[in-house]
Design a protein around this motif. Structure first.
Motif, PDB file in Angstrom:
ATOM      1  N   LYS A  42       0.834  -1.202   0.000  1.00 30.93           N
ATOM      2  CA  LYS A  42       0.000   0.000   0.000  1.00 30.93           C
ATOM      3  C   LYS A  42       0.872   1.257   0.000  1.00 30.93           C
ATOM      4  N   SER A  43       1.834   1.288   0.907  1.00 31.76           N
ATOM      5  CA  SER A  43       2.715   2.460   0.965  1.00 31.76           C
ATOM      6  C   SER A  43       3.504   2.603  -0.333  1.00 31.76           C
ATOM      7  N   THR A  44       3.879   1.475  -0.895  1.00 30.71           N
ATOM      8  CA  THR A  44       4.611   1.497  -2.158  1.00 30.71           C
ATOM      9  C   THR A  44       3.788   2.178  -3.243  1.00 30.71           C
TER      10      THR A  44
HETATM   11  N1  ATP Z   1      12.935  -0.325  -0.589  1.00 32.13           N
HETATM   12  C1  ATP Z   1      12.478  -1.601  -0.562  1.00 32.13           C
HETATM   13  N2  ATP Z   1      13.281  -2.611  -0.959  1.00 32.13           N
HETATM   14  C2  ATP Z   1      12.826  -3.875  -0.932  1.00 32.13           C
HETATM   15  N3  ATP Z   1      11.596  -4.250  -0.567  1.00 32.13           N
HETATM   16  C3  ATP Z   1      10.745  -3.281  -0.159  1.00 32.13           C
HETATM   17  C4  ATP Z   1      11.138  -1.906  -0.140  1.00 32.13           C
HETATM   18  N4  ATP Z   1      10.097  -1.174   0.312  1.00 32.13           N
HETATM   19  C5  ATP Z   1       9.111  -2.058   0.553  1.00 32.13           C
HETATM   20  N5  ATP Z   1       9.488  -3.323   0.266  1.00 32.13           N
HETATM   21  C6  ATP Z   1       8.666  -4.533   0.391  1.00 32.13           C
HETATM   22  O1  ATP Z   1       7.494  -4.314  -0.354  1.00 32.13           O
HETATM   23  C7  ATP Z   1       6.377  -4.826   0.346  1.00 32.13           C
HETATM   24  C8  ATP Z   1       5.313  -3.760   0.494  1.00 32.13           C
HETATM   25  O2  ATP Z   1       5.746  -2.749   1.383  1.00 32.13           O
HETATM   26  P1  ATP Z   1       4.816  -1.554   1.807  1.00 32.13           P
HETATM   27  O3  ATP Z   1       5.572  -0.673   2.706  1.00 32.13           O
HETATM   28  O4  ATP Z   1       4.263  -0.929   0.573  1.00 32.13           O
HETATM   29  O5  ATP Z   1       3.665  -2.335   2.604  1.00 32.13           O
HETATM   30  P2  ATP Z   1       2.320  -1.749   3.219  1.00 32.13           P
HETATM   31  O6  ATP Z   1       1.209  -2.360   2.466  1.00 32.13           O
HETATM   32  O7  ATP Z   1       2.363  -0.278   3.302  1.00 32.13           O
HETATM   33  O8  ATP Z   1       2.344  -2.383   4.694  1.00 32.13           O
HETATM   34  P3  ATP Z   1       1.804  -1.758   6.075  1.00 32.13           P
HETATM   35  O9  ATP Z   1       0.320  -1.886   6.060  1.00 32.13           O
HETATM   36  O10 ATP Z   1       2.414  -2.643   7.105  1.00 32.13           O
HETATM   37  O11 ATP Z   1       2.262  -0.352   6.133  1.00 32.13           O
HETATM   38  C9  ATP Z   1       6.884  -5.374   1.658  1.00 32.13           C
HETATM   39  O12 ATP Z   1       6.964  -6.779   1.574  1.00 32.13           O
HETATM   40  C10 ATP Z   1       8.246  -4.792   1.814  1.00 32.13           C
HETATM   41  O13 ATP Z   1       9.105  -5.710   2.436  1.00 32.13           O
END
Ligand code: ATP
Ligand code: MG
Lengths: 268, 298
Positions: free
Chosen positions: B77-79
């Motif tokens: 999601k954050s990505t």
């Molecule tokens: N810079 C990076 N390099 C490698 N993998 C990454 C990087 N940033 C994020 N990831 C991976 O991408 C996936 C998604 O990360 P993200 O931060 O977008 O999750 P999220 O949905 O926001 O989670 P949450 O609800 O816990 O905040 C995760 O498995 C994370 O390990």
């Protein structure tokens, strides 16, 4: 026991130290158990009363002030120039990965070198005046500040950085409003060490060759085996260093108010 | 379980058969932001294999629309939000903002980060006015507006405090003011209220809705709280568990506006929607949890 404040104990310790010194050195007060001669202890270790007299005369006659002033000037100049250079180079190398990769071994080498041996070279370059001492102090201060700033730039929180970018900061504004404050906080955390180093540079420089400064006074007295004056100079330097440290603490408290970890709660 | 599956498939096929979904408000036709076929693969780094966080994801936000994205933790999601903000480049796919392809930082958007984003060396007020300062607005003017915004987020009188002297929830509110003072057309919010207690949270949610309704901003809102997503949004998008996250369901929230986030949770329609979306999410949440655990064990 609890009612006596800490500082009273600290003063008592100081008095006790000087009393012991006095008793052990003044000829005839204590039996000789180490030296074969009554005057030898005083010759090697000086006598507190004479030392204080020497200091008293320095300050009353005003003889010490020009020397203190020179030492202070050298310290402050070395600190300011060293800090500015360290800040500039640290920011630059911290933000330019290629340049820092190239410079890395040279910086390590320059930092590993015992820089005090540069003093004679600086004398040749800058003469016997204050600038050779400033130069020595700068080489000492520079690396402390440089490494801290470099670290500070590397460790700026990427989220804070991205947030500033989203808020519309240009490259120059990032440097000024994010990197610089972050780096300065690291500079301040090394402030005590770098001021101390500037002071060391000044005094060692004076000691090795000069016509003014407290280091010079000590060197002179040493030449005539006037141990009391040597100790007097050392005491003056110590108090001077303590005062500098106090000023630094004051500045630090003013400027690093935003820092967490120094929170204070009030007892009701 | 099989019933859940069916319900989920229905929703997905609904979306697929009708890719330009009906906008919830009739007045909206323009697309504020559109993410097209995004794939994000993080490069392999020191022993870690390369990782595809997001795969072939398409997502549109209409002008003035409030869209929430829910999904299991670590799904990406954050990505997605970082890509929408222009802070991260997608491996494939493209982003358009108000009709123009995005390159570099998304200047039309404000971003409220999930992690701490305030400058610790600036007081709350100076943090709020940072954006104005970057735009070269006169200091006195900026200070005045910052004070106004602090008041709006309920922090009047806290302007001189440094971030570490504020509670986590207060810091979030400062971050909200910091974003809103710039009046962005698009708001990207990454779990902005998860640090707040229930009461403050509902206050802030209502405040956000009020702001949004007056200015008709477009919002992309990320949360792990389904109730929050439903009570705020026009549309809720459910993401699958990672790796290769993609939307698996899209739900139009047809609850009447203006809403009160506390009251709306009591209505039957809300409960119905909640049930529907949750049944679509449940498996993914379990999958996501299992995967995170496996990752840790491995
Ligand atoms: N810079 C990076 N390099 C490698 N993998 C990454 C990087 N940033 C994020 N990831 C991976 O991408 C996936 C998604 O990360 P993200 O931060 O977008 O999750 P999220 O949905 O926001 O989670 P949450 O609800 O816990 O905040 C995760 O498995 C994370 O390990
Ligand atoms: Mg996240």
């Amino acid at each position: 026991m609890k009612k006596i404040p800490l500082w009273i104990w600290q003063i008592l310790l100081l008095v006790a130290l000087f009393a012991a010194w006095h008793i052990l050195t003044v000829p005839g007060l204590a039996p000789n158990f180490f030296f074969d001669n009554n005057d030898k202890a005083a010759f090697f270790f000086g006598e507190p009363l004479r030392i204080f007299t020497a200091i008293w005369i320095w300050f009353v006659d005003g003889e010490i002030y020009p020397h203190l002033w020179v030492t202070l000037q050298e310290t402050v100049l070395a600190f300011v120039i060293g800090t500015l250079c360290g800040l500039g180079v640290g920011l630059w190398l911290g933000l330019a990965p290629l340049a820092s990769a190239i410079a890395d071994p040279y910086i390590k080498a320059a930092n590993a070198m015992p820089r005090v041996i540069l003093a004679p070279i600086f004398m040749v370059w800058f003469g016997l005046g204050i600038w050779s001492k400033v130069a020595l102090g700068v080489t000492l201060v520079f690396f402390i500040v440089f490494f801290n700033v470099y670290q500070g730039v590397k460790e700026v929180s990427p989220v804070v950085l991205n947030n500033a970018r989203m808020l519309g900061a240009s490259k120059a504004q990032l440097l000024r409003y994010v990197y610089l404050p972050s780096a300065t906080s690291w500079v301040f955390s090394s402030l005590h060490t770098s001021v101390g180093m500037a002071f060391v540079g000044a005094v060692v420089g004076e000691y090795l060759g000069s016509a003014k400064g407290v280091g010079y006074l000590i060197h002179q007295a040493e030449g005539t085996f006037d141990i009391n004056t040597v100790f007097a100079g050392i005491l003056v330097l110590t108090v001077f260093a303590l005062l500098l440290d106090y000023v630094v603490t004051f500045a630090e408290n003013r400027l690093l108010r935003w820092r967490p970890g120094q929170s204070e709660t009030e007892r009701i | 379980m099989s019933v859940d599956h069916k319900a989920m498939h229905k929703t997905v096929s609904n979306v697929v058969s009708n890719p330009l979904h009906n906008p919830p408000h009739n007045t909206m036709h323009r697309t504020a932001m559109s993410l097209r076929n995004l794939t994000v693969t993080f490069a392999a780094k020191s022993g870690n294999a390369s990782y595809t966080a997001v795969k072939d994801t398409t997502l549109d936000i209409a002008d003035g629309e409030f869209v929430s994205v829910v999904g299991p933790t670590g799904c990406g999601k954050s990505t997605l939000l970082n890509i929408a903000a222009g802070l991260l480049r997608a491996s494939a796919g493209e982003v358009t903002v108000l009709g123009e392809p995005l390159s570099g930082i998304n200047t039309r958007a404000g971003y409220m980060f999930q992690a701490e984003s305030l400058m610790p060396w600036r007081s709350a007020r100076d943090n709020v006015m940072a954006g104005l300062q970057f735009r070269g607005i006169a200091r006195m003017d900026a200070i005045k507006r910052a004070e106004e915004w602090l008041e709006r987020v309920g922090l009047a009188g806290f302007g001189a405090r440094y971030p570490h002297q504020l509670s986590g929830g207060m810091r979030k509110r400062v971050a909200l003011a910091q974003m809103l003072i710039l009046d962005p057309k698009i708001m990207l919010m990454d779990e902005p209220f998860s640090a707040l207690d229930v009461q403050t949270r509902q206050l802030m949610e209502n405040e956000l809705l009020a702001l949004w309704e007056t200015d008709k901003k477009s919002v992309l809102f990320i949360t792990h709280d389904l109730e929050e997503a439903i009570s705020l949004s026009d549309r809720v998008i459910v993401l699958s568990a990672g790796p290769a996250t993609h939307p698996i369901g899209e739900f139009i929230i047809d609850l009447p506006r203006p809403r009160d986030v506390a009251e709306i949770r009591m209505t039957p329609r809300f409960l119905e929607l909640h049930e529907q979306i949750w049944s679509a999410m449940k498996q993914e949440v379990l999958k996501g949890y299992q995967q995170t655990r496996n990752k840790l064990v491995a």
